[in-house]
Design an enzyme around this catalytic site. Sequence first.
Site, PDB file in Angstrom:
ATOM      1  N   SER A  54      63.903  74.514  51.389  1.00 34.18           N
ATOM      2  CA  SER A  54      62.640  74.883  52.860  1.00 34.18           C
ATOM      3  C   SER A  54      62.217  75.968  53.875  1.00 34.18           C
ATOM      4  O   SER A  54      61.971  76.155  54.842  1.00 34.18           O
ATOM      5  CB  SER A  54      64.194  73.615  54.046  1.00 34.18           C
ATOM      6  OG  SER A  54      64.473  72.731  53.760  1.00 34.18           O
ATOM      7  N   LYS A  57      59.127  75.825  54.475  1.00 31.29           N
ATOM      8  CA  LYS A  57      58.955  75.744  55.836  1.00 31.29           C
ATOM      9  C   LYS A  57      58.232  77.065  57.129  1.00 31.29           C
ATOM     10  O   LYS A  57      57.475  76.740  57.482  1.00 31.29           O
ATOM     11  CB  LYS A  57      59.600  74.925  55.966  1.00 31.29           C
ATOM     12  CG  LYS A  57      60.025  73.473  55.944  1.00 31.29           C
ATOM     13  CD  LYS A  57      61.349  73.076  57.267  1.00 31.29           C
ATOM     14  CE  LYS A  57      61.345  71.663  56.291  1.00 31.29           C
ATOM     15  NZ  LYS A  57      61.894  71.385  54.774  1.00 31.29           N
ATOM     16  N   ASP A 147      65.531  60.063  46.393  1.00 32.62           N
ATOM     17  CA  ASP A 147      65.533  61.026  47.940  1.00 32.62           C
ATOM     18  C   ASP A 147      65.327  59.923  48.791  1.00 32.62           C
ATOM     19  O   ASP A 147      64.807  59.999  49.820  1.00 32.62           O
ATOM     20  CB  ASP A 147      64.521  62.128  48.086  1.00 32.62           C
ATOM     21  CG  ASP A 147      65.513  63.174  47.090  1.00 32.62           C
ATOM     22  OD1 ASP A 147      66.163  63.142  47.335  1.00 32.62           O
ATOM     23  OD2 ASP A 147      64.458  64.123  46.245  1.00 32.62           O
ATOM     24  N   SER A 302      65.342  71.196  59.833  1.00 34.05           N
ATOM     25  CA  SER A 302      64.272  71.356  58.638  1.00 34.05           C
ATOM     26  C   SER A 302      64.104  70.156  58.361  1.00 34.05           C
ATOM     27  O   SER A 302      64.339  69.326  57.644  1.00 34.05           O
ATOM     28  CB  SER A 302      65.868  72.096  57.706  1.00 34.05           C
ATOM     29  OG  SER A 302      64.539  71.930  56.700  1.00 34.05           O
ATOM     30  N   HIS A 355      60.981  70.902  43.600  1.00 34.82           N
ATOM     31  CA  HIS A 355      60.979  71.691  42.470  1.00 34.82           C
ATOM     32  C   HIS A 355      60.533  72.545  41.457  1.00 34.82           C
ATOM     33  O   HIS A 355      61.269  72.897  40.794  1.00 34.82           O
ATOM     34  CB  HIS A 355      62.747  71.146  41.290  1.00 34.82           C
ATOM     35  CG  HIS A 355      63.908  71.250  42.209  1.00 34.82           C
ATOM     36  ND1 HIS A 355      64.837  71.217  42.433  1.00 34.82           N
ATOM     37  CD2 HIS A 355      64.576  69.327  43.583  1.00 34.82           C
ATOM     38  CE1 HIS A 355      66.239  71.234  42.682  1.00 34.82           C
ATOM     39  NE2 HIS A 355      65.833  69.928  42.814  1.00 34.82           N
TER      40      HIS A 355
END
Length: 465
Positions: A54, A57, A147, A302, A355
């Site tokens: 993250s 971001k 996920d 996040s 990933h």
Amino acid sequence: MAKDEGDMVIQQLEQYLQNEPKLRGAIAGVSIRSRETGEILYEHLSDIRLRPASNLKLFTAAAALSILGEDYTFETDVLTDGDLEGEALKGNLYLRGKGDPTLLPEDLDMFAKTLREQGIRKIHGDLIGDDTWYDHIRYSVDLTWTDETFYYGAQVSALTVSPSEVYDTGTVLVTIKPGKIGEQPTLSLYPDTDYVKIVNQAVTVAAGSDAETDIEPERQHGGNTIYIKGTIPNNVSEEKIWVAVWEPTDYALALFKQSLEKHGIVLEGGVKAGKTPERARVLTNHTSIPLKQLLVPFMKLSNNGHGELLVKEMGKVIYGEGSWAKGLQVLVEELKKLGVDISTLVLRDGSGISHVNLIPAHEVSQLLFSVQSQSWFPAFLESLPIGGEKERMVGGTLRERMDGPELQGRIRAKTGTIETVSSLSGYLDTKSGQPLIFSIILNNLLDSDWGKMVEDEIVKILAEW
């Protein structure tokens, strides 16, 4: 600070990175700069491309502030292509989304209330959900099926609803309260909707030294049956989990239809997806909070969904196409303007969940230096978690970390975690008052939680600078 003192800190960092057992077999990219000059003070494998999690971001937030502006808002409209005759609307009702991540069930209720106040009691037409502001690709390219159940892997749609002001788009909130030992806990769902079905397979267990809440949701690909599995001790007050739904546009439509019924408005047609005709007129609408406020839950908590929405929105605004492809193109172009070496990046999404994303620590610290000269930098800085600050919307993902007297309140940084990866990048005021920029990206960890311990130790060493 004297040069020999700085040398001592560098020596300590080198020894730690070489000897820390948690880093054995892992890769640590570290880049430390002066916040005032941008001068590199220390680096360790800082040019090696690593999975940022993250920390990506930081790039998305900076580009969004630059492209969209800190006062940018998102709209959701209710429109019709018909006319009101008496109490009957002779035409279709359209719910048109334009990426608003702040639309709540209460807002849909307010839409219905407003329609009733306008005299509408019946709709002689269909309820049509328009999510064509973005494309119809719901998942970023590398998101895995494992996920999909979880809030951080929710589908992306231009028409979406969040259950709370954390703004986890496309999710429902399940609250679990323990029952008697050996029996099922009590489950409640918000919003209360039959769009999803909850199957309770959890068990209440006796409280004890080793008894912890271990609740996991499971939703099969392509469906909206949610299984709640695991255990909850009988001394826990409650546990809240956010579960992603399948097809957020249909979810928003189901909730809006429910709101219409609640306010005594009869829908005589069907419910479906479609596009709003140009001749349609707006009956009521919802405007989101400005981007500078949205960045708080996005960065401090996040929120992956916000990252992907912002990428698609940038693509829509600049190239007229709300897709990952165009949005990432805008992201790269803007990063170049902000001094980042885009030739060394691999960017696959706006949240960092992939990933396949690759960013060197050096480019993260470079971004953190260059954004300081931008007019929107105060909003960017405000959005970062603050170490050790317990208030959720202040400390964010750092609220339980760096809470000792030597660090509390002195670090503003973005965290990042995916399997085998941990990252932490931001700003630190040392004990001597020296303002530093740092980026720490750890890959190939056997345990991602080890990464947090390593990052905290590195920051403690840096604090002595």
